[in-house]
Scaffold this active site. Sequence first.
Site, PDB file in Angstrom:
ATOM      1  N   GLU A 440      35.933  44.753  37.492  1.00  0.00           N
ATOM      2  CA  GLU A 440      37.332  44.269  37.490  1.00  0.00           C
ATOM      3  C   GLU A 440      37.429  42.767  37.243  1.00  0.00           C
ATOM      4  O   GLU A 440      38.278  42.085  37.815  1.00  0.00           O
ATOM      5  CB  GLU A 440      38.031  44.596  38.817  1.00  0.00           C
ATOM      6  CG  GLU A 440      38.807  45.855  38.815  1.00  0.00           C
ATOM      7  CD  GLU A 440      39.408  46.194  37.475  1.00  0.00           C
ATOM      8  OE1 GLU A 440      39.109  47.293  37.010  1.00  0.00           O
ATOM      9  OE2 GLU A 440      40.138  45.386  36.875  1.00  0.00           O
TER      10      GLU A 440
HETATM   11  C1  LIG Z   1      29.485  50.530  38.169  1.00  0.00           C
HETATM   12  C2  LIG Z   1      30.365  49.894  37.134  1.00  0.00           C
HETATM   13  C3  LIG Z   1      31.638  50.417  36.914  1.00  0.00           C
HETATM   14  C4  LIG Z   1      32.453  49.846  35.931  1.00  0.00           C
HETATM   15  N1  LIG Z   1      33.672  50.437  35.654  1.00  0.00           N
HETATM   16  C5  LIG Z   1      34.351  50.030  34.531  1.00  0.00           C
HETATM   17  C6  LIG Z   1      35.487  50.768  34.074  1.00  0.00           C
HETATM   18  O1  LIG Z   1      35.922  51.749  34.678  1.00  0.00           O
HETATM   19  N2  LIG Z   1      36.089  50.362  32.930  1.00  0.00           N
HETATM   20  C7  LIG Z   1      35.647  49.283  32.199  1.00  0.00           C
HETATM   21  O2  LIG Z   1      36.234  48.975  31.175  1.00  0.00           O
HETATM   22  N3  LIG Z   1      34.570  48.562  32.621  1.00  0.00           N
HETATM   23  C8  LIG Z   1      33.921  48.906  33.762  1.00  0.00           C
HETATM   24  N4  LIG Z   1      32.814  48.199  34.187  1.00  0.00           N
HETATM   25  C9  LIG Z   1      32.405  47.006  33.449  1.00  0.00           C
HETATM   26  C10 LIG Z   1      32.619  45.727  34.240  1.00  0.00           C
HETATM   27  O3  LIG Z   1      33.974  45.439  34.354  1.00  0.00           O
HETATM   28  C11 LIG Z   1      31.792  44.627  33.529  1.00  0.00           C
HETATM   29  O4  LIG Z   1      30.439  44.907  33.814  1.00  0.00           O
HETATM   30  C12 LIG Z   1      32.165  43.254  33.987  1.00  0.00           C
HETATM   31  O5  LIG Z   1      33.466  42.939  33.566  1.00  0.00           O
HETATM   32  C13 LIG Z   1      31.207  42.183  33.457  1.00  0.00           C
HETATM   33  O6  LIG Z   1      30.922  42.337  32.101  1.00  0.00           O
HETATM   34  P1  LIG Z   1      29.390  42.371  31.622  1.00  0.00           P
HETATM   35  O7  LIG Z   1      28.689  43.379  32.442  1.00  0.00           O
HETATM   36  O8  LIG Z   1      29.344  42.532  30.161  1.00  0.00           O
HETATM   37  O9  LIG Z   1      28.814  40.954  32.011  1.00  0.00           O
HETATM   38  P2  LIG Z   1      28.884  39.630  31.123  1.00  0.00           P
HETATM   39  O10 LIG Z   1      30.246  39.472  30.568  1.00  0.00           O
HETATM   40  O11 LIG Z   1      27.738  39.643  30.181  1.00  0.00           O
HETATM   41  O12 LIG Z   1      28.659  38.521  32.231  1.00  0.00           O
HETATM   42  C14 LIG Z   1      27.380  38.120  32.718  1.00  0.00           C
HETATM   43  C15 LIG Z   1      27.556  36.899  33.623  1.00  0.00           C
HETATM   44  O13 LIG Z   1      28.136  35.818  32.876  1.00  0.00           O
HETATM   45  C16 LIG Z   1      29.355  35.389  33.467  1.00  0.00           C
HETATM   46  N5  LIG Z   1      30.324  35.101  32.402  1.00  0.00           N
HETATM   47  C17 LIG Z   1      30.532  35.779  31.258  1.00  0.00           C
HETATM   48  N6  LIG Z   1      31.520  35.212  30.545  1.00  0.00           N
HETATM   49  C18 LIG Z   1      31.959  34.160  31.251  1.00  0.00           C
HETATM   50  C19 LIG Z   1      32.969  33.173  31.057  1.00  0.00           C
HETATM   51  N7  LIG Z   1      33.765  33.184  29.970  1.00  0.00           N
HETATM   52  N8  LIG Z   1      33.118  32.213  31.990  1.00  0.00           N
HETATM   53  C20 LIG Z   1      32.336  32.202  33.092  1.00  0.00           C
HETATM   54  N9  LIG Z   1      31.379  33.105  33.341  1.00  0.00           N
HETATM   55  C21 LIG Z   1      31.193  34.085  32.446  1.00  0.00           C
HETATM   56  C22 LIG Z   1      29.823  36.545  34.332  1.00  0.00           C
HETATM   57  O14 LIG Z   1      30.620  36.091  35.418  1.00  0.00           O
HETATM   58  C23 LIG Z   1      28.506  37.155  34.790  1.00  0.00           C
HETATM   59  O15 LIG Z   1      28.032  36.483  35.920  1.00  0.00           O
HETATM   60  C24 LIG Z   1      32.008  48.717  35.204  1.00  0.00           C
HETATM   61  C25 LIG Z   1      30.740  48.182  35.457  1.00  0.00           C
HETATM   62  C26 LIG Z   1      29.922  48.753  36.395  1.00  0.00           C
HETATM   63  C27 LIG Z   1      28.546  48.195  36.595  1.00  0.00           C
END
Ligand SMILES: Cc1cc2nc3c(=O)[nH]c(=O)nc-3n(C[C@H](O)[C@H](O)[C@H](O)COP(=O)(O)OP(=O)(O)OC[C@H]3O[C@@H](n4cnc5c(N)ncnc54)[C@H](O)[C@@H]3O)c2cc1C
Length: 598
Positions: A440
């Site tokens: 989220e």
């Molecule tokens: C169990 C689970 C359930 C989920 N359920 C859903 C769902 O129902 N629907 C859905 O659409 N998604 C879902 N997600 C996805 C989830 O919302 C994302 O994993 C999350 O938003 C982070 O994206 P990412 O994993 O690509 O991490 P990344 O975007 O790669 O981030 C990696 C790190 O970099 C930081 N970061 C990245 N960009 C920035 C920025 N611009 N400024 C500062 N820091 C930054 C982040 O804070 C994090 O610490 C789920 C994920 C999991 C693991």
Amino acid sequence: MTDYRAPVSDMRFVLQEIAELPKIAALPGYEEATPDLVEAVLEEAGKLASDLLAPLNQKGDEVGSILENGVVRTPEGFAAAYAQYVEGGWNAVPFDPEYGGQGLPWAIGVAAQEMWNAANMSFALCPLLTQGAVELLQAHGSPQQKETYLANLISGSWTGTMNLTEPQAGTDVGAVRSRAVKDGDHWRVTGQKIFITWGEHDVAENIVHMVLARTPDAPEGTRGLSLFLVPKFVPDAEGRPAMRNDLRCVSLEHKLGIKASPTCVMSFGDNEGAIGFLIGEEHRGMEYMFTMMNNARLSVGVQGVAIAERAYQQALDYARDRMQGRQFGSRDGKPVAIINHPDVRRMLMTMRALTEAARALAYYTAASLDHSKANPDATERERYSRDVLELLTPVTKAWCTDIGCEVASIGIQVHGGMGFIEETGAAQHYRDARIAPIYEGTNGVQALDLITRKIMRHDGQPALRLLEDVRGTQEKLGKAEGEAFPALHRGLKEAADAFEEATNWLIETYRERPLEAAAGATPYLRLTGTLAGGWLLAKGALAAAEKREDPASDRAFLDAKITTARFYADSILPEAIAAAAATTRGSASVLALEDLEV
Ligand SMILES: Cc1cc2nc3c(=O)[nH]c(=O)nc-3n(C[C@H](O)[C@H](O)[C@H](O)COP(=O)(O)OP(=O)(O)OC[C@H]3O[C@@H](n4cnc5c(N)ncnc54)[C@H](O)[C@@H]3O)c2cc1C
């Protein structure tokens, strides 16, 4: 794993004194939120959570959901429990009566949500997303979409999902590549989504996916995203689930926690393209999706509260039973339960105080949602919306979920070695809690949202309004009689001073050195949450002192509220001073080492 007991006394207290339910019940449309009804909801939801959902939690963790021949099977007991949950009308609590909702305030809905999540977080995630889909459709759906989908989603007989994430598009939602092309009166959606919570399952007859995709010639980035409703079964003319749509779950993720919640890789349109219906206008998908995300952010904050409460109860029970060591400073050689050791008491008090503070913040924020929807005075609606709900939603999401992890971690420590062993269940709470700061919108992203959209877009005003409210309580504490109040006054004043200093720094720094301001965002959010939690506990302590004058009151409970608030003021509020220093002094060095490999 110990049983779950709904903390009804504290919930009732927070609803009355912090969420100020009587004021909400005076708003048009919420007249039914009488004290009797609140009692009935808390009691019945508590029973369902303890008797039906909690017993499925540990087994669900052990076996998880599985994908078999394209079908996702949830752990034994989940489908029957979901049917009972729907049958009881629990999915409908905060929704529009026109579509079968019960029309109760969100403040009450959030208390019920806390119970479902504390009992079984994996289970509770399914309704959490359905609820976001309902909010989205209520706000942006066409009359026909509302007619076809709302009643089924509100009752829970159909469930909802949120489809943003793709392998290259996590935090950067603008990188979404899924596509949609027009085909008569509908669209054909193709693309792969990952991490989709409850994307496929066997507990309901239909699944309504809310999917972000790009239409032909759409501009790059979030401005080019449109939102589509893509049902698993496309409803027929009578609104019954009919044709199987071209979408499927390709695989399930293997995860650290919430193992019973199916986290799906979803493929849309492997064949002719999945039938989707545009919500609202083209290219405004991200704006609409924010309705769903804001709702879910508050609910994910509640997950933090819930898991903290569950971990606290488990640790308390263990500390009462586990005999180890002798009483410190006593010559009596008899073994004692570990709850008698000052350090274990410190851990339990920390868990308790953080949990109660997080609950107060979550319910207070939910109450502002009710005011922002139903207050008849437009100025008041706007004030609740901008200065409370918008400001505190990212704080509730991030601060409460960090607390969920912290409290669950302390819970393991209270258990000693047995905390590290799966059998006790303490480890499951820790593993389950860990996702909430990530999904989220990660907590780092919440902190950026707080300082940019919620504070600086309004020239710092919402933060200064919060400070005004805190100062008002501080003044009352200075005049209140009772042993705890000087300490509460001192703790809150020092934290408020720290917040004032950090907010002024933010306002000055943001425009000239935005990178530095961004580097201070997370400690600033921590500071805001720590202060807000302490403020609301202090308000609660003032109310408790007044209530205990009534001879019929539950004095033991009210005295414990005052003591817990005092512990927080003495032991946790000073962290606000440290967080202010990290915000204002720490951020330059965050960026100073250009090459972190040196
Ligand atoms: C169990 C689970 C359930 C989920 N359920 C859903 C769902 O129902 N629907 C859905 O659409 N998604 C879902 N997600 C996805 C989830 O919302 C994302 O994993 C999350 O938003 C982070 O994206 P990412 O994993 O690509 O991490 P990344 O975007 O790669 O981030 C990696 C790190 O970099 C930081 N970061 C990245 N960009 C920035 C920025 N611009 N400024 C500062 N820091 C930054 C982040 O804070 C994090 O610490 C789920 C994920 C999991 C693991």
